[in-house]
Write a protein that holds these residues in place. Structure first.
Motif, PDB file in Angstrom:
ATOM      1  N   ALA A  58      52.929  13.099  69.204  1.00 38.88           N
ATOM      2  CA  ALA A  58      52.390  12.758  70.437  1.00 38.88           C
ATOM      3  C   ALA A  58      53.168  12.297  71.563  1.00 38.88           C
ATOM      4  O   ALA A  58      53.146  12.678  72.721  1.00 38.88           O
ATOM      5  CB  ALA A  58      51.313  11.545  70.154  1.00 38.88           C
ATOM      6  N   ILE A  59      54.409  11.551  70.938  1.00 37.60           N
ATOM      7  CA  ILE A  59      55.404  11.095  72.103  1.00 37.60           C
ATOM      8  C   ILE A  59      56.213  12.174  72.560  1.00 37.60           C
ATOM      9  O   ILE A  59      56.586  12.590  73.913  1.00 37.60           O
ATOM     10  CB  ILE A  59      56.426  10.357  71.283  1.00 37.60           C
ATOM     11  N   ILE A  60      56.560  13.217  71.619  1.00 38.33           N
ATOM     12  CA  ILE A  60      57.149  14.397  72.155  1.00 38.33           C
ATOM     13  C   ILE A  60      56.439  15.189  73.179  1.00 38.33           C
ATOM     14  O   ILE A  60      56.923  15.757  74.175  1.00 38.33           O
ATOM     15  CB  ILE A  60      57.741  15.259  70.924  1.00 38.33           C
ATOM     16  N   ALA A  61      55.274  15.497  72.683  1.00 37.15           N
ATOM     17  CA  ALA A  61      54.230  16.240  73.588  1.00 37.15           C
ATOM     18  C   ALA A  61      54.108  15.563  74.993  1.00 37.15           C
ATOM     19  O   ALA A  61      54.242  16.416  75.845  1.00 37.15           O
ATOM     20  CB  ALA A  61      52.786  16.338  72.738  1.00 37.15           C
ATOM     21  N   SER A  62      54.101  14.259  74.931  1.00 38.85           N
ATOM     22  CA  SER A  62      53.958  13.514  76.433  1.00 38.85           C
ATOM     23  C   SER A  62      55.147  13.983  77.148  1.00 38.85           C
ATOM     24  O   SER A  62      54.984  13.749  78.333  1.00 38.85           O
ATOM     25  CB  SER A  62      53.469  12.122  76.128  1.00 38.85           C
ATOM     26  N   ILE A  63      56.282  13.772  76.514  1.00 44.21           N
ATOM     27  CA  ILE A  63      57.620  13.984  77.382  1.00 44.21           C
ATOM     28  C   ILE A  63      57.558  15.304  77.855  1.00 44.21           C
ATOM     29  O   ILE A  63      58.284  15.749  78.704  1.00 44.21           O
ATOM     30  CB  ILE A  63      58.862  13.760  76.450  1.00 44.21           C
ATOM     31  N   GLN A 118      55.032  17.337  78.356  1.00 45.47           N
ATOM     32  CA  GLN A 118      54.178  17.316  79.234  1.00 45.47           C
ATOM     33  C   GLN A 118      54.724  17.110  80.575  1.00 45.47           C
ATOM     34  O   GLN A 118      54.476  17.860  81.589  1.00 45.47           O
ATOM     35  CB  GLN A 118      53.131  16.730  78.993  1.00 45.47           C
ATOM     36  N   VAL A 119      55.401  15.757  80.756  1.00 41.52           N
ATOM     37  CA  VAL A 119      55.691  15.553  81.989  1.00 41.52           C
ATOM     38  C   VAL A 119      56.994  16.403  82.451  1.00 41.52           C
ATOM     39  O   VAL A 119      57.069  16.777  83.738  1.00 41.52           O
ATOM     40  CB  VAL A 119      56.271  13.996  81.794  1.00 41.52           C
ATOM     41  N   GLY A 120      58.020  16.674  81.393  1.00 44.63           N
ATOM     42  CA  GLY A 120      58.765  17.464  82.008  1.00 44.63           C
ATOM     43  C   GLY A 120      58.595  18.917  82.319  1.00 44.63           C
ATOM     44  O   GLY A 120      59.226  19.399  83.282  1.00 44.63           O
ATOM     45  N   SER A 121      57.599  19.460  81.779  1.00 46.07           N
ATOM     46  CA  SER A 121      57.142  20.687  82.274  1.00 46.07           C
ATOM     47  C   SER A 121      56.769  20.651  83.685  1.00 46.07           C
ATOM     48  O   SER A 121      56.634  21.762  84.573  1.00 46.07           O
ATOM     49  CB  SER A 121      55.958  21.253  81.485  1.00 46.07           C
ATOM     50  N   VAL A 122      55.986  19.709  83.901  1.00 46.96           N
ATOM     51  CA  VAL A 122      55.348  19.388  85.545  1.00 46.96           C
ATOM     52  C   VAL A 122      56.752  19.573  86.448  1.00 46.96           C
ATOM     53  O   VAL A 122      56.704  20.207  87.614  1.00 46.96           O
ATOM     54  CB  VAL A 122      54.741  18.328  85.661  1.00 46.96           C
ATOM     55  N   LEU A 123      57.660  18.560  86.073  1.00 50.01           N
ATOM     56  CA  LEU A 123      58.964  18.446  86.773  1.00 50.01           C
ATOM     57  C   LEU A 123      59.662  19.936  86.866  1.00 50.01           C
ATOM     58  O   LEU A 123      60.038  19.965  87.986  1.00 50.01           O
ATOM     59  CB  LEU A 123      59.770  17.300  86.191  1.00 50.01           C
ATOM     60  N   SER A 146      50.819   6.969  81.320  1.00 48.29           N
ATOM     61  CA  SER A 146      50.342   7.655  79.894  1.00 48.29           C
ATOM     62  C   SER A 146      51.567   7.571  79.248  1.00 48.29           C
ATOM     63  O   SER A 146      51.605   7.175  77.990  1.00 48.29           O
ATOM     64  CB  SER A 146      49.365   8.799  80.123  1.00 48.29           C
ATOM     65  N   LEU A 147      52.636   8.198  79.661  1.00 48.21           N
ATOM     66  CA  LEU A 147      53.865   8.443  79.133  1.00 48.21           C
ATOM     67  C   LEU A 147      54.509   7.191  78.648  1.00 48.21           C
ATOM     68  O   LEU A 147      55.081   7.225  77.611  1.00 48.21           O
ATOM     69  CB  LEU A 147      54.793   9.418  79.846  1.00 48.21           C
ATOM     70  N   GLY A 148      54.480   6.285  79.514  1.00 51.30           N
ATOM     71  CA  GLY A 148      55.193   4.968  79.406  1.00 51.30           C
ATOM     72  C   GLY A 148      54.509   4.274  78.036  1.00 51.30           C
ATOM     73  O   GLY A 148      54.996   3.709  77.439  1.00 51.30           O
ATOM     74  N   VAL A 149      53.117   4.342  78.336  1.00 53.99           N
ATOM     75  CA  VAL A 149      52.303   3.612  77.004  1.00 53.99           C
ATOM     76  C   VAL A 149      52.508   4.111  75.672  1.00 53.99           C
ATOM     77  O   VAL A 149      52.873   3.554  74.893  1.00 53.99           O
ATOM     78  CB  VAL A 149      50.999   3.578  77.374  1.00 53.99           C
ATOM     79  N   ILE A 150      52.484   5.772  75.758  1.00 57.08           N
ATOM     80  CA  ILE A 150      52.749   6.173  74.489  1.00 57.08           C
ATOM     81  C   ILE A 150      54.339   5.746  73.828  1.00 57.08           C
ATOM     82  O   ILE A 150      54.294   5.814  72.842  1.00 57.08           O
ATOM     83  CB  ILE A 150      52.445   7.714  74.353  1.00 57.08           C
ATOM     84  N   VAL A 151      55.018   5.857  74.852  1.00 56.90           N
ATOM     85  CA  VAL A 151      56.762   5.516  74.204  1.00 56.90           C
ATOM     86  C   VAL A 151      56.778   4.452  73.656  1.00 56.90           C
ATOM     87  O   VAL A 151      57.297   4.095  72.662  1.00 56.90           O
ATOM     88  CB  VAL A 151      57.488   5.760  75.580  1.00 56.90           C
ATOM     89  N   VAL A 152      56.256   3.366  74.307  1.00 50.22           N
ATOM     90  CA  VAL A 152      56.360   1.672  74.179  1.00 50.22           C
ATOM     91  C   VAL A 152      55.680   1.751  72.862  1.00 50.22           C
ATOM     92  O   VAL A 152      56.114   1.205  71.803  1.00 50.22           O
ATOM     93  CB  VAL A 152      55.871   0.974  75.434  1.00 50.22           C
ATOM     94  N   PHE A 153      54.356   1.979  72.826  1.00 54.83           N
ATOM     95  CA  PHE A 153      53.412   1.464  71.580  1.00 54.83           C
ATOM     96  C   PHE A 153      53.521   2.593  70.513  1.00 54.83           C
ATOM     97  O   PHE A 153      53.552   2.272  69.330  1.00 54.83           O
ATOM     98  CB  PHE A 153      51.859   1.510  72.147  1.00 54.83           C
ATOM     99  N   GLY A 154      53.742   3.790  70.731  1.00 55.01           N
ATOM    100  CA  GLY A 154      54.307   4.769  69.855  1.00 55.01           C
ATOM    101  C   GLY A 154      55.468   4.622  69.133  1.00 55.01           C
ATOM    102  O   GLY A 154      55.560   4.440  67.944  1.00 55.01           O
ATOM    103  N   GLY A 155      56.623   4.128  70.310  1.00 55.78           N
ATOM    104  CA  GLY A 155      57.922   3.738  69.465  1.00 55.78           C
ATOM    105  C   GLY A 155      57.817   2.545  68.604  1.00 55.78           C
ATOM    106  O   GLY A 155      58.522   2.474  67.714  1.00 55.78           O
ATOM    107  N   ALA A 156      57.003   1.494  68.941  1.00 53.72           N
ATOM    108  CA  ALA A 156      56.764   0.215  68.140  1.00 53.72           C
ATOM    109  C   ALA A 156      56.070   0.810  66.937  1.00 53.72           C
ATOM    110  O   ALA A 156      56.513   0.144  65.766  1.00 53.72           O
ATOM    111  CB  ALA A 156      55.981  -0.725  68.876  1.00 53.72           C
ATOM    112  N   THR A 157      55.130   1.447  66.850  1.00 53.91           N
ATOM    113  CA  THR A 157      54.645   2.083  65.333  1.00 53.91           C
ATOM    114  C   THR A 157      55.682   2.624  64.713  1.00 53.91           C
ATOM    115  O   THR A 157      55.488   2.387  63.334  1.00 53.91           O
ATOM    116  CB  THR A 157      53.416   3.208  65.997  1.00 53.91           C
ATOM    117  N   ILE A 158      56.246   3.526  65.046  1.00 56.08           N
ATOM    118  CA  ILE A 158      57.474   4.249  64.417  1.00 56.08           C
ATOM    119  C   ILE A 158      58.378   3.075  63.771  1.00 56.08           C
ATOM    120  O   ILE A 158      58.937   3.090  62.710  1.00 56.08           O
ATOM    121  CB  ILE A 158      58.107   5.206  64.980  1.00 56.08           C
TER     122      ILE A 158
END
Length: 208
Positions: free
Chosen positions: A58-63, A65-70, A83-95
């Protein structure tokens, strides 16, 4: 297509979790080889491998996602950045802590941030952000915009509560199902209700 694009991280999270859960030994080996360096003590508990892999995807997909738009030279929607910031912070903490609690809080935090943004716009900047975003597409009276604003604020607050209520009362596998189908289904129903409400006011002349 936009809806599918927006839901991509959630869908990939769901698919990865289900596939990893169906192959526990392989998922444990994959999590150990790919995420072992990110885990706080260097080990991956067997029962946490599916959620860790799903979170990483999910973290990779979000990154991406944003990268493709840019990469297409387009403006990234602020909600996508949040959404990207939240998944990176909370997803990173989960891992890192191999604790699924963090990723379970992620949807609630996201909903509450959206609701808080609308509320802050109203209370602090004296603006109806929904009107700012959609005013050029919809012509409805000012009181209708105010009702829509509060409806979305309350909806986001309740969705955050609903997510945690389910997360803390059912097994993780059931919560993952609810995360995709339950939360998305409730959003669709609410949006349809908003659409029906708006249809009753679209022909009225807007104020000012």
């Amino acid at each position: 297509m936009k809806l599918l694009f927006d839901l991509l991280p959630v869908i990939l999270f769901f698919v990865t979790f289900k596939v990893a859960g169906s192959y526990p030994q392989q998922s444990l080996a994959l999590a150990g080889s790919t995420l072992g360096w990110m885990v706080g003590d260097g080990t991956v508990p067997a029962n946490q491998a599916p959620i860790l892999l799903a979170t990483a995807v999910a973290i990779i997909a979000s990154i991406v996602q944003v990268g493709s738009v840019l990469a297409r030279g387009r403006r990234v929607d602020p909600m996508l950045w949040v959404s990207l910031g939240v998944i990176v912070v909370f997803g990173g903490a989960t891992i890192w802590f191999h604790d699924e609690t963090f990723i379970k809080w992620k949807p609630s935090i996201l909903y509450w941030l959206f609701g808080a943004s609308l509320l802050a716009g109203h209370l602090v900047w004296k603006k109806n952000l929904l009107h700012t975003l959609l005013g050029t597409q919809l012509e409805v009276p000012s009181p209708v915009w105010d009702r829509l604003l509060w409806a979305w604020i309350v909806f986001f607050a309740l969705m955050g509560i609903a997510n945690l209520a389910v997360a803390y009362s059912v097994p993780t596998d059931t919560w993952v199902n609810f995360k995709l189908f339950g939360l998305f289904g409730l959003t669709i129903v609410f949006t349809l209700g908003i659409g029906i409400y708006l249809s009753r006011h679209m022909k009225e002349a807007p104020d000012g």
